[in-house]
Write an enzyme that holds these catalytic residues in place. Sequence first.
Site, PDB file in Angstrom:
ATOM      1  N   THR A 161       3.481 -32.225  43.592  1.00  0.00           N
ATOM      2  CA  THR A 161       4.369 -31.233  42.989  1.00  0.00           C
ATOM      3  C   THR A 161       5.665 -31.179  43.797  1.00  0.00           C
ATOM      4  O   THR A 161       5.642 -31.380  45.005  1.00  0.00           O
ATOM      5  CB  THR A 161       3.670 -29.861  43.073  1.00  0.00           C
ATOM      6  OG1 THR A 161       2.513 -29.897  42.254  1.00  0.00           O
ATOM      7  CG2 THR A 161       4.571 -28.714  42.658  1.00  0.00           C
ATOM      8  N   ARG A 189      -4.937 -28.075  30.745  1.00  0.00           N
ATOM      9  CA  ARG A 189      -5.030 -27.373  32.035  1.00  0.00           C
ATOM     10  C   ARG A 189      -3.618 -26.999  32.529  1.00  0.00           C
ATOM     11  O   ARG A 189      -2.694 -27.800  32.471  1.00  0.00           O
ATOM     12  CB  ARG A 189      -5.726 -28.283  33.042  1.00  0.00           C
ATOM     13  CG  ARG A 189      -5.886 -27.665  34.449  1.00  0.00           C
ATOM     14  CD  ARG A 189      -4.769 -28.084  35.360  1.00  0.00           C
ATOM     15  NE  ARG A 189      -4.949 -27.600  36.719  1.00  0.00           N
ATOM     16  CZ  ARG A 189      -3.999 -27.612  37.640  1.00  0.00           C
ATOM     17  NH1 ARG A 189      -2.806 -28.070  37.348  1.00  0.00           N
ATOM     18  NH2 ARG A 189      -4.211 -27.153  38.849  1.00  0.00           N
ATOM     19  N   VAL A 190      -3.465 -25.765  32.998  1.00  0.00           N
ATOM     20  CA  VAL A 190      -2.195 -25.315  33.580  1.00  0.00           C
ATOM     21  C   VAL A 190      -2.502 -24.794  34.977  1.00  0.00           C
ATOM     22  O   VAL A 190      -3.481 -24.065  35.167  1.00  0.00           O
ATOM     23  CB  VAL A 190      -1.558 -24.200  32.724  1.00  0.00           C
ATOM     24  CG1 VAL A 190      -0.353 -23.590  33.423  1.00  0.00           C
ATOM     25  CG2 VAL A 190      -1.143 -24.748  31.362  1.00  0.00           C
ATOM     26  N   ASP A 192      -0.794 -23.433  39.025  1.00  0.00           N
ATOM     27  CA  ASP A 192      -0.064 -22.279  39.573  1.00  0.00           C
ATOM     28  C   ASP A 192       1.443 -22.344  39.333  1.00  0.00           C
ATOM     29  O   ASP A 192       2.119 -21.308  39.312  1.00  0.00           O
ATOM     30  CB  ASP A 192      -0.281 -22.215  41.094  1.00  0.00           C
ATOM     31  CG  ASP A 192       0.221 -23.491  41.783  1.00  0.00           C
ATOM     32  OD1 ASP A 192      -0.312 -24.578  41.469  1.00  0.00           O
ATOM     33  OD2 ASP A 192       1.167 -23.411  42.595  1.00  0.00           O
TER      34      ASP A 192
HETATM   35  N1  GLY Z   1       0.167 -27.050  42.252  1.00  0.00           N
HETATM   36  C1  GLY Z   1       0.231 -27.812  41.086  1.00  0.00           C
HETATM   37  C2  GLY Z   1      -0.906 -27.626  40.195  1.00  0.00           C
HETATM   38  O1  GLY Z   1      -2.007 -27.268  40.639  1.00  0.00           O
HETATM   39  O2  GLY Z   1      -0.755 -27.842  39.019  1.00  0.00           O
END
Ligand code: GLY
Length: 294
Positions: A161, A189-190, A192
């Site tokens: 990320t 899926r999403v 944080d």
């Molecule tokens: N930190 C990025 C995710 O888990 O999607």
Amino acid sequence: MKRPFSPLILVHGGAGKRRMTRMQADCLAEALAAGHEVLRRDGAALMAVESSIQLLEASGLFNAGRGANRQLDGVQRMDASIMDGADLRAGAVASVEGILHPIAAAKLVLEKTDHVLLVGPSAGRFARHFNVLRYRSSQKRVRMDYTALLNRRRTRSGHGTVGAVALDRSGTISAGASTGGIDTMLPGRVGDTPLIGCGVYADNRSAAVSMTGLGEGIIRLAIAKSVCDRLRMGTGPEKAAKALLHELVTRVGGRAGMLVVSPSGQFALVHVTPYMAAGWWNGTNRPTVKAVWP
Ligand code: GLY
């Protein structure tokens, strides 16, 4: 006359088990230079954060934008968010496809709407309406078999990320992040990153925070806002970041790293993974980019 604040920018390109490559380190230094240039010209922290993250999204070297991971059906779905510490305005997109700069789409949500988060194909249409750059990737949709998918072991791509926090001359701080998610994830899926208070938070009364790492744990502890709350109560950035990451490891078995900057220019880069590709620059000497912090 009030003395202007000294501009400062921090960026990250993911936290995990792999050390960054030379190309990734150079790209992070370029992102710091791009963001700092905005601040040097009296630009807003929000603009600096967007500009640094756009450079990382376009590079294809990180798990964001052009380099985003694929979900288990073979499709890249991306998340991003951005927040302005002066007035708590925030914008985010989740599960967008075919957009080169999800961070620009998130900033448009902040600027052009009364909303905070847009998701899926509608978020993509919104971004295209404002001419956010698209890109075509050669992705093949894979037929879904949930029994097989749910048993699939996680793999590691070595990409991460991306994110940034900045302090501008007016004393405003801002935070943002952009991601293609994690290595092995179900379609839809999403994590944080687009969730304000989890992957990103900024408030001129406390701090700006940008997270990287496994989103599931970060969400459970709403880490970005929790770090800001600790700064508001007087804890320093490094101590606050370490306390929350300790809680992440001990309470939910998570792994992550983060950037923190306060309106007075105190900052910290902290991780509980072996490596975090990250750096900072205040405009003097050369940008500092490393894989192990502090
Ligand atoms: N930190 C990025 C995710 O888990 O999607």
